[in-house]
Scaffold this active site. Structure first.
Site, PDB file in Angstrom:
ATOM      1  N   ASP A 214      42.747  30.845  41.324  1.00 43.36           N
ATOM      2  CA  ASP A 214      41.532  31.551  41.720  1.00 43.36           C
ATOM      3  C   ASP A 214      40.364  30.585  41.887  1.00 43.36           C
ATOM      4  O   ASP A 214      40.447  29.414  41.517  1.00 43.36           O
ATOM      5  CB  ASP A 214      41.171  32.654  40.703  1.00 43.36           C
ATOM      6  CG  ASP A 214      41.399  32.234  39.253  1.00 43.36           C
ATOM      7  OD1 ASP A 214      41.482  31.023  38.987  1.00 43.36           O
ATOM      8  OD2 ASP A 214      41.493  33.122  38.386  1.00 43.36           O
TER       9      ASP A 214
ATOM     10  N   GLU B 227      41.114  41.915  37.728  1.00 49.58           N
ATOM     11  CA  GLU B 227      40.431  42.626  36.658  1.00 49.58           C
ATOM     12  C   GLU B 227      41.105  43.976  36.393  1.00 49.58           C
ATOM     13  O   GLU B 227      41.894  44.450  37.228  1.00 49.58           O
ATOM     14  CB  GLU B 227      38.966  42.854  37.060  1.00 49.58           C
ATOM     15  CG  GLU B 227      38.196  41.570  37.368  1.00 49.58           C
ATOM     16  CD  GLU B 227      37.855  40.753  36.117  1.00 49.58           C
ATOM     17  OE1 GLU B 227      38.518  40.883  35.077  1.00 49.58           O
ATOM     18  OE2 GLU B 227      36.899  39.956  36.213  1.00 49.58           O
TER      19      GLU B 227
HETATM   20  C1  F6R Z   1      41.427  30.943  35.335  1.00 46.98           C
HETATM   21  C2  F6R Z   1      41.938  32.305  35.277  1.00 46.98           C
HETATM   22  C3  F6R Z   1      41.579  33.236  34.176  1.00 46.98           C
HETATM   23  C4  F6R Z   1      41.668  32.609  32.792  1.00 46.98           C
HETATM   24  C5  F6R Z   1      41.181  33.599  31.738  1.00 46.98           C
HETATM   25  C6  F6R Z   1      41.215  33.022  30.339  1.00 46.98           C
HETATM   26  O1  F6R Z   1      41.958  30.258  36.454  1.00 46.98           O
HETATM   27  O2  F6R Z   1      42.633  32.695  36.170  1.00 46.98           O
HETATM   28  O3  F6R Z   1      42.413  34.370  34.236  1.00 46.98           O
HETATM   29  O4  F6R Z   1      42.982  32.210  32.547  1.00 46.98           O
HETATM   30  O5  F6R Z   1      39.895  34.012  32.051  1.00 46.98           O
HETATM   31  O6  F6R Z   1      40.281  31.991  30.267  1.00 46.98           O
HETATM   32  P1  F6R Z   1      40.152  31.081  28.961  1.00 46.98           P
HETATM   33  O7  F6R Z   1      41.368  30.213  28.922  1.00 46.98           O
HETATM   34  O8  F6R Z   1      38.901  30.284  29.200  1.00 46.98           O
HETATM   35  O9  F6R Z   1      40.060  32.008  27.799  1.00 46.98           O
END
Ligand code: F6R
Length: 255
Positions: free
Chosen positions: A63, A139
């Site tokens: 993303d 989401e």
């Molecule tokens: C990032 C992504 C998101 C993250 C998620 C968790 O490329 O696709 O889905 O994996 O927001 O983020 P962290 O690891 O920062 O808790």
């Protein structure tokens, strides 16, 4: 789903790095799908440290924030350059990271989806999970069959990502993201999670119903998911002991 519970975050990333390097040795032209965020940082550090040769591998990512060009330090493109690509041997012609600054984003999203299919699909998709259950930027409420497209970020996600911007107001409202259907088409998925703030969503993802309200729960339908988590993230799993038992006996069934 294979649930692997490790003592801490470092062990989670060590396990994931071993899976990736073992797969690379078996198939040097591995097609890797990369996640960003806080969780995979140590995985990427370990991949750099491994000094493996990624020259034949191909790279996609999950993303990007709409509006951010690759050189923007807050972009996921920049993150992946900084944490991984700048330090490993690879062929830049085989790197296909999403751009947030294309003029026709809808068309670009469809072309990205086609590109993944043209190269034969993703072999290993690295994932994290948001506290609201999002995978990539799908989401809650996202179609479980969705493909790469533009998505509006959830208010909770905007707050989660405010740290890399000056304030929540500066977090872009839109992302371009692989769909849940795109993620599900990967041959193998490694989802990493660590810390107590992920315990509730890991429980809902693994032990709750499959629902668009928890996009990560779609992974219950995938044939080859390794969920690698630390004790804190596993704390709310009702069947924690069962998963540990299965993993500790894994060698007996020769997997
Ligand atoms: C990032 C992504 C998101 C993250 C998620 C968790 O490329 O696709 O889905 O994996 O927001 O983020 P962290 O690891 O920062 O808790």
């Amino acid at each position: 789903m294979e649930v692997i519970i490790k003592a801490n975050y470092e062990e989670v990333c060590r396990e994931a790095a071993q899976m990736v390097t073992a797969a690379l040795r078996k198939k040097p032209a591995l097609v890797l799908g990369l996640a960003t965020g806080k969780t995979p940082r140590e995985l990427y550090r370990r991949l750099v440290e491994s000094q493996e040769d990624f020259q034949n591998a191909m790279f996609f990512n999950l993303d990007e924030f709409v509006g951010l060009p690759p050189r923007d330090p807050r972009s996921f493109h920049h993150y992946l350059q900084e944490h991984l690509m700048d330090h490993i041997r690879h062929d830049p012609r085989k790197v296909f990271f999403l751009r947030g600054d294309e003029r026709d984003m809808e068309r670009y999203a469809s072309e990205y989806e086609e590109k993944i299919q043209d190269v034969g699909g993703i072999d290993i998709q690295i994932l994290g999970i948001g506290r609201n259950g999002h995978i990539a930027f799908n989401e809650p409420g996202s179609s479980l069959g969705s493909r790469t497209r533009i998505k509006t970020l959830d208010a909770k996600t905007i707050v989660e990502y405010a740290g890399i911007f000056h304030s929540p107001d500066e977090v872009p409202r839109f992302s371009i993201t692989l769909g849940i259907g795109t993620v599900m088409a990967a041959r193998r998925i490694i989802l990493l999670a660590a810390g107590p703030e992920k315990a509730e969503i890991i429980h809902r993802m693994v032990e709750g119903p499959i629902t668009a309200e928890v996009p990560g729960s779609a992974l219950q339908l995938h044939p080859l998911v390794h969920l690698v988590i630390d004790e804190d993230a596993a704390a709310k799993l009702a069947r924690r002991d069962y998963w540990k038992w299965v993993y500790s006996n894994k060698w007996r069934v020769g997997q």
